[in-house]
Design a protein around this motif. Sequence first.
Motif, short mmCIF file in Angstrom:
data_model
loop_
_atom_site.label_atom_id
_atom_site.label_comp_id
_atom_site.label_asym_id
_atom_site.label_seq_id
_atom_site.Cartn_x
_atom_site.Cartn_y
_atom_site.Cartn_z
N THR A 88 -0.90 1.62 -5.34
CA THR A 88 -2.61 1.97 -4.37
C THR A 88 -2.20 2.03 -3.20
OG1 THR A 88 -3.18 -0.46 -4.11
CG2 THR A 88 -3.70 0.37 -6.44
N THR A 89 -3.32 2.85 -2.86
CA THR A 89 -2.98 3.63 -1.23
C THR A 89 -4.12 2.21 -0.54
OG1 THR A 89 -5.32 4.71 -1.83
CG2 THR A 89 -3.31 5.70 -1.84
N GLU A 90 -4.24 2.53 0.56
CA GLU A 90 -4.46 1.22 1.53
C GLU A 90 -5.81 0.77 1.03
OE1 GLU A 90 -3.28 -0.64 4.43
OE2 GLU A 90 -2.18 1.16 4.97
N ASP A 91 -6.97 1.63 0.57
CA ASP A 91 -7.72 1.06 0.30
C ASP A 91 -8.31 0.74 -0.55
OD1 ASP A 91 -7.40 3.51 -1.30
OD2 ASP A 91 -9.18 4.92 0.32
N GLY A 92 -6.98 0.58 -1.35
CA GLY A 92 -7.31 -0.19 -3.29
C GLY A 92 -7.44 0.78 -3.76
N ARG A 93 -7.56 2.05 -3.72
CA ARG A 93 -7.64 2.82 -4.91
C ARG A 93 -6.09 3.79 -5.20
NH1 ARG A 93 -10.35 8.21 -3.27
NH2 ARG A 93 -8.37 8.27 -1.79
N GLU B 146 -5.87 9.13 -7.81
CA GLU B 146 -6.76 9.29 -6.88
C GLU B 146 -6.88 10.21 -5.34
OE1 GLU B 146 -10.39 6.74 -7.43
OE2 GLU B 146 -9.30 5.49 -7.75
N SER B 147 -5.34 9.93 -4.82
CA SER B 147 -5.11 10.91 -3.46
C SER B 147 -4.21 11.50 -4.15
CB SER B 147 -4.68 10.03 -2.91
OG SER B 147 -4.80 7.90 -2.66
N ALA C 270 1.09 -1.45 0.53
CA ALA C 270 0.16 -0.33 0.14
C ALA C 270 1.52 1.56 -0.03
CB ALA C 270 -1.12 0.08 0.95
N SER D 233 1.69 5.36 1.00
CA SER D 233 0.62 5.85 1.51
C SER D 233 1.77 7.39 1.03
CB SER D 233 1.15 5.89 3.01
OG SER D 233 0.72 7.17 3.77
#
Lengths: 388, 388
Positions: free
Chosen positions: B236-241, B245-246, B207, B209
Motif C-alpha cells: 500500500t502507499t503512504e496514505d494506506g491506499r 489505486e496509485s 509504504a 511509492s
Amino acid sequence: MAAKFVIAQGGGPTAVINQTVVGAALEIRRRHPGAKVLGSRHGVRGIRDGDYVDLSEIPEEQLRLVGATPGAALGSTRDKPDAAYCDLVLAGLKKEGADAFIYIGGNDTSGTQQILTDASGGSIAFVHAPKTIDNDLMENDHTPGFISAGEFVAGAFLSVDLDFRALPGVYVGIVMGRHAGFLTASAAAWRADEDSGPHLVYVPERAFSVPRFIDDVRATLDRHKRCIVAVSEGVTTEDGRAVVESLVPPDRLERDAHGNIKLSGSDLNMAFERALAEGLPGKRARVDALGYLPRGYVGAINSTDSSEAFEAGVFAVEVAARGGGSVALKHEGGKTVMRQVPLDAVAGKTRHMPDDFMQPDANQLSDTGMAYLKRLVPAKYQVGKPFV
Amino acid sequence: MAAKFVIAQGGGPTAVINQTVVGAALEIRRRHPGAKVLGSRHGVRGIRDGDYVDLSEIPEEQLRLVGATPGAALGSTRDKPDAAYCDLVLAGLKKEGADAFIYIGGNDTSGTQQILTDASGGSIAFVHAPKTIDNDLMENDHTPGFISAGEFVAGAFLSVDLDFRALPGVYVGIVMGRHAGFLTASAAAWRADEDSGPHLVYVPERAFSVPRFIDDVRATLDRHKRCIVAVSEGVTTEDGRAVVESLVPPDRLERDAHGNIKLSGSDLNMAFERALAEGLPGKRARVDALGYLPRGYVGAINSTDSSEAFEAGVFAVEVAARGGGSVALKHEGGKTVMRQVPLDAVAGKTRHMPDDFMQPDANQLSDTGMAYLKRLVPAKYQVGKPFV
C-alpha cells in the motif's frame, strides 16, 4: 593447428539448454584434445562483438554444474540476423579461425545457421542443436527443454486442480506457446480421470471462440462444480486475429511503438477475466499466466530431458565432423535417438501439434495425444483422492 | 460411549494442510481406540449442513497418501461465521454428539473457534491447528504451509533470475500475502550474492511509492543490467491506499459488486506494467503473478513442513484433551516444538514481519531477515554460475 569451435545459445532459456553446451564442450575435449572451445556471449551477438568465454579452460566439474543449472549460461539473444548481420558474424568466426559453429536454439536459430552456411562457402561447419519448450521443430519427435517444461505445466495444473477442488471456481492458466499447442496440452498429462482438471484445453491449432469458451466453462461447472482451463497465449479466433482483440475493446488494446497489438502479458489475463465476468457474472474466477516458470523452474528439471539435451550436444560435434546440419531427436525402436537432418528441413518452419492429438468435438486431448504426453511426461507424483 | 471428534479445514489450501488432518486422525485412533472421527466438508459449512466423511473408516495407508497430497482434501471455505452462523454450527456439533472440534486454518479460523468456545458453555473442546502460507499467526515462530510455499517462491525467483541473466530486462513477480511480507521476502531466501535476484523486495509492512519504485528499478538496471523484483499483492502507499489505486486511473479501476476495488489479479499486473512502461519507456519488462502455485505446487512439498504439519495435528488432539486452545509452533532450543496457547492470543490478529527483517534504507532483506529465512527455507539446489 588445433581445431577451434564456437558455441552459442539463442532464444528463450530452458531448464536443460546448458546441458547441450556442456555435452558439446566435453565431447570436443574427448574427440579433439587441445581444441579451443569458445562460448559466444548472448548468441551471435558475441561473435559479432568478439565477446567470448573460453570453455576449454573450465574444469569438467564446473561445466557439469553449469549443465545442471537452468537458464542459458552463455546468455541468449532475440536477434534474428539479416544478411548484413550474418556477414559480420561470418567475419567474426573467420577472425577467430573457427572450424565449426554450434548454435543451440529453435527454428530461428536453425535459420541463422542456414544463412551462414549459404554465405560461408563451406570453410566452416554450421550446426544447429535443437532447443525449445514449444516442441515445434520439424523432423523432431520432441525437443530438449520440452519435457521439463511439460512436467512443470502438468504439475502446476494438477496442483491448481487440487486447490480448486477445495475452493471451487474457474481457473484459467495461460501457457507459453505462440504457434504450437504441445506445452499447453501437457497441462493434461497427469489427469487421473474425467473429473480431473484441466477440463478444457485450448491450443493455437484450433480457432478460439469466446462464446463457445463461455459455454464450455458453464457446462464444465454444471458437471464438475469447478472448471480448470489451460489456454495457450497464442490462441486466435476464426478470422486469425489474436484472441485479445476479441476480448478487449479496440480503444483499450495496448500497442507497442510500431502499433502492434500486445498478444500476451496482463492484457490477455485481463481479457479472460472480463470475458468470464461478463459471461458468467458472479462466478469466482482466477486468471494467471504461468509466465516464465515452465521454461526454467529449478525444481522441475527432468532427468530424461537433461540427458537428451546433453546427448544433443555430443551429437552436434559429430554433425560438425560431417560438415554441418541440424541435430534431430527421433523416436525409433521405443527410444530417443539423435539423427542428422538438413538445416533447411528445420529452419523457419513450425511443427504444429497433430490434429488427432485433440478430441474432434471437445477441447480436450484425445487418446493419441495423451499417449504421446504420457510417453514423454510420465506421472511423477502419487496423489491421494480428496474427500470432496 | 466412544469419543467423537470433528475435523475441518478453513481458508486457502496449502501443500501440507492434509498432513494436519491425518496427524490428528491417526493420533485419535491411537489414543482413543474406537473413537469416531468425522471430517466436515468445506469447513464449518459441512457441520452446518451435516455433510461429513467418516475418517475413522479410512485405512491408514490411504490417509497417509492423502496427507502427502497438496490441497485441502476435506474441502475448504471462506465463510467467516457470525454469531447466528456459529449457533447453527454449534447445533450441528451437538447433534453429532461431538466431544471436540479441531479446525485447521489461519487467524479467521482461530476466531471462529473463539466464538464457538464462548457460545458453547464448555461441553465441547474447540481446537485451532495453525495453517497459513502467509506465516502471519501471532504466537508462532512460523506456520505449517509457509516453508513449502517459501521454497516454491525462493525457487521461482532463483529460476527467473537465471532466465533474466540470459535475456536481460525487468521482471516483477507478484506474491500472495495481503498483510504480512514473509512469503514475498522468501523470494530472497536463495540469493547467492549481491548480484543475484531478487534485487528489490516490497512488502506490505513498508509504504510503497511508485516514483521510488521506478528509481529503484533504474538504479538496479544500471548496476546489474537486469532487475528482478518481488512484490507483495498487499503493498500500500503512504496514505494506506492499495497500490493499484496509485497506478490505475480511477475510471479504469475494477470494482466488485460492493464497490470495493480489486486488489489483486490482472489489474495489479497491468498497473505495474504501465508504471514501468511510463517510468522506463522502451525497457523490456514482464509482470507475472505467481498466483496459487506457491500454496500447493506438487513439486515443492518440503519435508520439514510436512512433518511439522502432521505433528500440529497430533498435538491438536492433546490440546483437545486439555479442553481446547490453539496449537502454536515455537522455536526453542534450536528446534520447532508444539505448544498450547489461548485461542484469543491468535484469533483475529495479524503477525507482521518484524521491521528489522528489512534493511533500513533499501528494499532488501537484512541479515536478521536472511537468517530467519535460511533457517526455515534452506537452499535445496546447487546451481552453477552463468558465464554472463
